[in-house]
Design a protein around this motif. Structure first.
Motif, PDB file in Angstrom:
ATOM      1  N   ARG A 193     -37.590 -17.670  26.478  1.00 30.18           N
ATOM      2  CA  ARG A 193     -39.016 -17.839  26.215  1.00 30.18           C
ATOM      3  C   ARG A 193     -39.727 -18.432  27.436  1.00 30.18           C
ATOM      4  NH1 ARG A 193     -38.423 -20.669  21.911  1.00 30.18           N
ATOM      5  NH2 ARG A 193     -38.440 -18.929  20.428  1.00 30.18           N
ATOM      6  N   VAL A 194     -39.093 -19.405  28.101  1.00 30.13           N
ATOM      7  CA  VAL A 194     -39.677 -20.014  29.295  1.00 30.13           C
ATOM      8  C   VAL A 194     -39.784 -18.996  30.424  1.00 30.13           C
ATOM      9  CG1 VAL A 194     -39.262 -21.719  31.107  1.00 30.13           C
ATOM     10  CG2 VAL A 194     -38.966 -22.349  28.703  1.00 30.13           C
ATOM     11  N   LEU A 195     -38.819 -18.099  30.509  1.00 27.25           N
ATOM     12  CA  LEU A 195     -38.840 -17.076  31.562  1.00 27.25           C
ATOM     13  C   LEU A 195     -39.871 -15.983  31.304  1.00 27.25           C
ATOM     14  CD1 LEU A 195     -35.010 -16.668  32.204  1.00 27.25           C
ATOM     15  CD2 LEU A 195     -36.691 -17.753  33.707  1.00 27.25           C
ATOM     16  N   GLY A 196     -40.553 -16.053  30.186  1.00 24.43           N
ATOM     17  CA  GLY A 196     -41.625 -15.093  29.906  1.00 24.43           C
ATOM     18  C   GLY A 196     -41.166 -13.822  29.232  1.00 24.43           C
ATOM     19  N   VAL A 197     -40.025 -13.862  28.557  1.00 21.97           N
ATOM     20  CA  VAL A 197     -39.559 -12.670  27.852  1.00 21.97           C
ATOM     21  C   VAL A 197     -40.548 -12.349  26.732  1.00 21.97           C
ATOM     22  CG1 VAL A 197     -37.707 -11.705  26.439  1.00 21.97           C
ATOM     23  CG2 VAL A 197     -37.161 -13.153  28.403  1.00 21.97           C
ATOM     24  N   PRO A 198     -41.021 -11.097  26.639  1.00 19.05           N
ATOM     25  CA  PRO A 198     -41.972 -10.738  25.575  1.00 19.05           C
ATOM     26  C   PRO A 198     -41.381 -10.997  24.191  1.00 19.05           C
ATOM     27  CG  PRO A 198     -41.851  -9.010  27.236  1.00 19.05           C
ATOM     28  CD  PRO A 198     -40.741  -9.973  27.545  1.00 19.05           C
ATOM     29  N   LEU A 220     -37.636 -10.659  22.804  1.00 16.24           N
ATOM     30  CA  LEU A 220     -36.971 -11.909  22.442  1.00 16.24           C
ATOM     31  C   LEU A 220     -36.344 -11.807  21.048  1.00 16.24           C
ATOM     32  CD1 LEU A 220     -36.566 -14.869  23.460  1.00 16.24           C
ATOM     33  CD2 LEU A 220     -38.590 -15.457  22.117  1.00 16.24           C
ATOM     34  N   ILE A 221     -37.074 -11.169  20.144  1.00  7.80           N
ATOM     35  CA  ILE A 221     -36.575 -11.052  18.773  1.00  7.80           C
ATOM     36  C   ILE A 221     -35.404 -10.073  18.692  1.00  7.80           C
ATOM     37  CG2 ILE A 221     -37.168 -10.274  16.436  1.00  7.80           C
ATOM     38  CD1 ILE A 221     -40.021 -11.307  16.962  1.00  7.80           C
ATOM     39  N   PHE A 222     -35.602  -8.867  19.246  1.00  6.85           N
ATOM     40  CA  PHE A 222     -34.614  -7.805  19.051  1.00  6.85           C
ATOM     41  C   PHE A 222     -33.446  -7.877  20.031  1.00  6.85           C
ATOM     42  CE2 PHE A 222     -38.481  -5.992  17.168  1.00  6.85           C
ATOM     43  CZ  PHE A 222     -37.985  -5.642  15.923  1.00  6.85           C
ATOM     44  N   ARG A 223     -33.604  -8.603  21.130  1.00  3.55           N
ATOM     45  CA  ARG A 223     -32.534  -8.680  22.119  1.00  3.55           C
ATOM     46  C   ARG A 223     -31.755  -9.995  22.034  1.00  3.55           C
ATOM     47  NH1 ARG A 223     -31.564  -6.291  27.178  1.00  3.55           N
ATOM     48  NH2 ARG A 223     -29.443  -6.909  27.790  1.00  3.55           N
ATOM     49  N   HIS A 224     -32.428 -11.078  21.681  1.00  2.91           N
ATOM     50  CA  HIS A 224     -31.782 -12.381  21.741  1.00  2.91           C
ATOM     51  C   HIS A 224     -31.608 -13.045  20.368  1.00  2.91           C
ATOM     52  CE1 HIS A 224     -31.997 -12.429  26.129  1.00  2.91           C
ATOM     53  NE2 HIS A 224     -33.250 -11.996  26.017  1.00  2.91           N
ATOM     54  N   ILE A 225     -32.592 -12.918  19.487  1.00  5.68           N
ATOM     55  CA  ILE A 225     -32.521 -13.645  18.217  1.00  5.68           C
ATOM     56  C   ILE A 225     -31.720 -12.863  17.169  1.00  5.68           C
ATOM     57  CG2 ILE A 225     -33.859 -14.578  16.303  1.00  5.68           C
ATOM     58  CD1 ILE A 225     -36.063 -15.282  18.243  1.00  5.68           C
ATOM     59  N   VAL A 284     -31.815 -16.664  11.097  1.00  4.41           N
ATOM     60  CA  VAL A 284     -32.785 -16.585  12.195  1.00  4.41           C
ATOM     61  C   VAL A 284     -33.320 -17.972  12.529  1.00  4.41           C
ATOM     62  CG1 VAL A 284     -35.068 -15.711  12.840  1.00  4.41           C
ATOM     63  CG2 VAL A 284     -33.412 -14.191  11.751  1.00  4.41           C
ATOM     64  N   ARG A 285     -33.562 -18.801  11.525  1.00  5.92           N
ATOM     65  CA  ARG A 285     -34.051 -20.153  11.787  1.00  5.92           C
ATOM     66  C   ARG A 285     -33.023 -20.989  12.536  1.00  5.92           C
ATOM     67  NH1 ARG A 285     -37.194 -22.909   6.841  1.00  5.92           N
ATOM     68  NH2 ARG A 285     -37.616 -24.341   8.559  1.00  5.92           N
ATOM     69  N   GLU A 286     -31.746 -20.713  12.327  1.00  4.77           N
ATOM     70  CA  GLU A 286     -30.713 -21.444  13.054  1.00  4.77           C
ATOM     71  C   GLU A 286     -30.667 -21.048  14.527  1.00  4.77           C
ATOM     72  OE1 GLU A 286     -27.116 -20.628  11.009  1.00  4.77           O
ATOM     73  OE2 GLU A 286     -27.527 -22.003   9.345  1.00  4.77           O
ATOM     74  N   VAL A 287     -31.053 -19.816  14.825  1.00  7.74           N
ATOM     75  CA  VAL A 287     -30.906 -19.293  16.191  1.00  7.74           C
ATOM     76  C   VAL A 287     -32.187 -19.423  17.008  1.00  7.74           C
ATOM     77  CG1 VAL A 287     -30.486 -17.158  17.512  1.00  7.74           C
ATOM     78  CG2 VAL A 287     -29.044 -17.721  15.556  1.00  7.74           C
ATOM     79  N   LYS A 288     -33.341 -19.394  16.361  1.00  8.15           N
ATOM     80  CA  LYS A 288     -34.593 -19.270  17.107  1.00  8.15           C
ATOM     81  C   LYS A 288     -34.858 -20.445  18.039  1.00  8.15           C
ATOM     82  CE  LYS A 288     -37.772 -21.408  13.785  1.00  8.15           C
ATOM     83  NZ  LYS A 288     -39.038 -21.245  13.044  1.00  8.15           N
ATOM     84  N   ASP A 289     -34.270 -21.613  17.757  1.00  8.99           N
ATOM     85  CA  ASP A 289     -34.474 -22.780  18.612  1.00  8.99           C
ATOM     86  C   ASP A 289     -33.259 -23.076  19.495  1.00  8.99           C
ATOM     87  OD1 ASP A 289     -37.038 -23.270  17.572  1.00  8.99           O
ATOM     88  OD2 ASP A 289     -36.201 -24.345  15.854  1.00  8.99           O
ATOM     89  N   ALA A 290     -32.353 -22.117  19.607  1.00  7.93           N
ATOM     90  CA  ALA A 290     -31.193 -22.311  20.472  1.00  7.93           C
ATOM     91  C   ALA A 290     -31.631 -22.374  21.938  1.00  7.93           C
ATOM     92  CB  ALA A 290     -30.190 -21.179  20.273  1.00  7.93           C
ATOM     93  N   GLU A 291     -30.803 -22.978  22.775  1.00  2.00           N
ATOM     94  CA  GLU A 291     -31.172 -23.185  24.174  1.00  2.00           C
ATOM     95  C   GLU A 291     -31.380 -21.875  24.910  1.00  2.00           C
ATOM     96  OE1 GLU A 291     -28.295 -25.689  25.993  1.00  2.00           O
ATOM     97  OE2 GLU A 291     -28.828 -27.475  24.832  1.00  2.00           O
ATOM     98  N   TYR A 292     -30.534 -20.888  24.650  1.00  3.30           N
ATOM     99  CA  TYR A 292     -30.689 -19.630  25.371  1.00  3.30           C
ATOM    100  C   TYR A 292     -31.967 -18.898  24.954  1.00  3.30           C
ATOM    101  CZ  TYR A 292     -28.651 -17.513  21.164  1.00  3.30           C
ATOM    102  OH  TYR A 292     -28.389 -17.129  19.883  1.00  3.30           O
TER     103      TYR A 292
END
Length: 282
Positions: free
Chosen positions: A176-181, A185-190, A163-171
């Motif tokens: 996060r910038v687009l305002g995803v809750p 963000l956690i369950f869909r992207h990380i 998770v630490r490797e992915v949480k700072d990925a560009e996507y």
């Protein structure tokens, strides 16, 4: 010579892994339909057929109580494998939850959870499971609960790292910038991207967990005799090893082959999913 040896290894490994995959499929099929195709009732006692050697009538022979060993091995797959998978599933859920919270919860939370995880990793899981099983009372369910509560630290450490490797990925930053809750963000992207290789470790662990469950049954705190669980079968016939080897060796062989097959398949999946290992193999 080295090149020829490497070529032989590359030619042999797929064959070995293929055999292991076949064994895994067979064991899963045994767990699904084994009791339906068993030639005899695995719990039916017939003392007139006690300790019969393997024959056309009883392919794996009979045990001290006249029960058909083949039927018990087939039925045991439905006992041992599901118990193993429950432990893996429960441990994965606990480990992923703790690892994710540690990776995303800040430095203090991370330190507290990881020190607890380190304590869990420093103690042998089988010793902790033995103590918890004894406290909960002998039985397969007690062994499953105890092992589920002691097997999670490895998954927590692995999940935190991923998770630490992915949480700072560009996507992730873009979402996060687009305002995803945060929950989305956690369950869909990380998590989906961080844990897409976790199944490799769980596959490798199936064999280890299966051996521990059977070991707990063998020493009397897991499944109890006359259960058809493979470890309990070995424990129940241990005194007959010298005069009826089949009653002990054949359940033990089923356990050994299953654990080995899952380990080989897990290693194969690790190689397929690790580009560094693939480059070194080439």
């Amino acid at each position: 010579a080295g090149t020829r040896a490497a070529t032989r290894i590359r030619q042999r490994v797929p064959f070995v892994e293929g055999i292991a995959l076949v064994v895994v499929v067979v064991v899963v099929a045994m767990a699904a339909v084994g009791p339906l195709i068993a030639p005899y009732d695995p719990y039916a006692v017939d003392l007139t057929r006690s300790l019969l050697p393997p024959s056309a009538e009883h392919w794996f022979g009979t045990d001290a109580n006249g029960r058909d060993v083949l039927s018990r091995v087939l039925h045991g797959a439905r006992v041992t494998l599901p118990a193993t998978l429950v432990v893996i599933a429960a441990s994965t859920v606990i480990g992923v939850l703790i690892g994710t919270v540690a990776a995303l919860g800040g430095k203090v939370v991370d330190e507290v959870l990881m020190r607890i995880t380190d304590i869990g990793l420093s103690l042998p899981a089988i010793i902790l499971a033995l103590g918890l099983s004894a406290a909960l009372g002998p039985g397969l369910s007690s062994a499953v609960i105890a092992l589920s509560l002691t097997w999670w630290p490895g998954y927590a450490r692995l999940a935190r790292t991923l998770v630490r490797e992915v949480k700072d990925a560009e996507y992730v930053d873009a979402a996060r910038v687009l305002g995803v809750p945060q929950p989305r963000l956690i369950f869909r992207h990380i998590l989906p991207n961080a844990l897409n290789t976790l199944y490799v470790q769980t596959t490798v662990d199936v064999g280890a967990v299966m051996l521990v469950i059977s070991g707990l049954s063998f020493i009397g705190v897991g499944a109890q005799v006359p259960s058809a669980e493979w470890g309990a079968m070995i424990a129940g016939e241990a005194n007959n090893l010298t005069n009826a080897w089949w009653a002990v060796a054949l359940p033990g062989l089923a356990l050994l082959l299953t654990a080995l097959a899952f380990n080989l398949v897990g290693d194969w999946l690790r190689v397929r999913n690790d580009p560094t290992i693939r480059r070194e193999a080439r």
